[in-house]
Design an enzyme around this catalytic site. Structure first.
Site, PDB file in Angstrom:
ATOM      1  N   LYS A  62       0.792  -1.228   0.000  1.00 25.75           N
ATOM      2  CA  LYS A  62       0.000   0.000   0.000  1.00 25.75           C
ATOM      3  C   LYS A  62       0.829   1.285   0.000  1.00 25.75           C
ATOM      4  CE  LYS A  62      -4.309  -1.637   0.437  1.00 25.75           C
ATOM      5  NZ  LYS A  62      -5.457  -1.248  -0.389  1.00 25.75           N
ATOM      6  N   ASP A  94      -8.812  -0.806   6.439  1.00 26.02           N
ATOM      7  CA  ASP A  94      -8.843  -2.098   7.117  1.00 26.02           C
ATOM      8  C   ASP A  94      -7.475  -2.438   7.690  1.00 26.02           C
ATOM      9  OD1 ASP A  94     -11.527  -3.077   6.919  1.00 26.02           O
ATOM     10  OD2 ASP A  94     -11.221  -3.318   4.771  1.00 26.02           O
TER      11      ASP A  94
END
Length: 359
Positions: A62, A94
């Protein structure tokens, strides 16, 4: 199964993203590890795993999207004459995306406010807080955390840095997708070095809202001619919003349940990802948590650290190639004993710790 996807085409990702990442402290391409035992099991020629267990100091891919999007956001603010003071980078997560935004904010002297939905393990929440971020835990699902983050980002000197898009909020999610293109560029170079210069015949992609899959589709479907791989999306059975949307032919929202694949526990496809997923994915599958856990254990035994989300790539491909109809699906995907397969393992084993009480 979607037989026309390999003929679909789109525009290429922007130039310059890889050079930006290469200039960051600590940048190195993540490993592309060949695993012959998986090739034997799956009846393929060669199987490689793109191991994102350590990316720019974090245990998931990410950071590629977060760093590029924050770079673009701050550059745009400076060009518009915004004040030099710090901004608050707001997001919902998340786990891995929020930590990446928080880390980027800390390194650049900015602030971060991260909204976390129910079901995220306390250790994952603590890892975000350890990046000096303000963390707000939301009692609802991921989509509710996104809504709360968008409301908070309306405050002065705040910017929403979200990795899902909806009508009216698409520019920054688009930059996040652009950031992921570095991962695909690395795969090209690594396969060429391994003697597979034509590229993969199939890529298996874990999918939440579809941003990484959008980047992968863009990379492989923007080539005007030549070899086009089959692209497979893999989701948890309890949050299969892309599979359900592809089945219906339009984006839909599903009501998700708990899953150990926390980073994939998303109920609505990203609005900017949807045209790419609908156009360019050859196949979609949803797998139960037990299959993902089994795949993670198998990868660990072969020396690859993979969490439940990352291991979903292997679990999904196993589901597609085995069982009733497996041979037909293999043929439809164009796979044989000489095929080159790439599995995207998007996180390390401890990137998104999960509760054993999930069901």
């Amino acid at each position: 199964m979607r037989p026309r996807a390999r003929a679909w085409r789109c525009g290429p990702p922007p130039a310059g993203v890889r050079d930006f990442h290469a200039a960051l402290p600590g940048y190195a391409p993540t490993p592309l590890t060949e695993l012959p035992p998986l090739a034997d099991e799956l009846g393929a020629g060669r199987v490689f795993v793109k191991d994102e267990s350590s990316r720019l100091g974090l245990p998931a891919f990410k950071a590629l999207g977060a760093s590029w999007a924050v770079h673009r956001t701050l550059a745009e603010r400076a060009a518009s004459g915004a004040g030099p003071g710090p901004v608050v980078l707001v997001t919902a997560t998340d786990g891995n995306h929020g930590r990446a935004v928080a880390r980027t904010a800390r390194l650049l002297g900015q602030h971060a406010h991260v909204f976390v939905p129910r079901g995220v393990h306390p250790r994952a929440v603590a890892a975000i807080a350890a990046e000096n971020a303000e963390v707000t835990e939301v009692p609802g699902p991921y989509d509710e955390a996104v809504r709360r983050a968008a409301e908070a980002a309306a405050a002065p000197d705040s910017v929403l840095v979200q990795d899902t898009a909806w009508p009216g909020y698409e520019r920054i999610p688009g930059w996040i997708v652009e950031g992921y293109s570095t991962l695909c560029a690395e795969i090209d170079e690594q396969l060429a070095a391994a003697g597979a210069a034509e590229g993969p015949d199939l890529v298996s992609i874990p999918v939440g809202v579809g941003s990484l899959a959008q980047a992968v589709v863009t990379h492989y479907r923007s080539r005007p001619s030549g070899h086009a791989p089959a692209l497979l999306s893999v989701e948890p059975r309890s949050a299969a919003c892309v599979l359900e949307s592809l089945t219906r032919g339009e984006p839909v929202t599903v009501t998700g349940g708990d899953t150990t694949m926390a980073g994939l526990n998303c109920g609505t496809p990203s609005s900017i990802a949807w045209p790419y997923l609908h156009g360019g994915l050859d196949a979609a599958v949803a797998v139960p948590d037990a299959d993902s856990a089994h795949a993670a254990a198998g990868l660990a035994a072969l020396g690859v650290s993979s969490g439940p989300c990352g291991a979903a790539a292997l679990a999904g491909l196993r589901a597609v190639l085995t069982g009733e109809g497996g041979e037909e699906r293999r043929t439809a995907l164009g796979l044989d004993g000489s095929s080159v397969v790439v599995l995207l393992s998007t996180e390390g084993r401890d990137a998104n710790p999960h509760s054993v009480t999930h069901h």
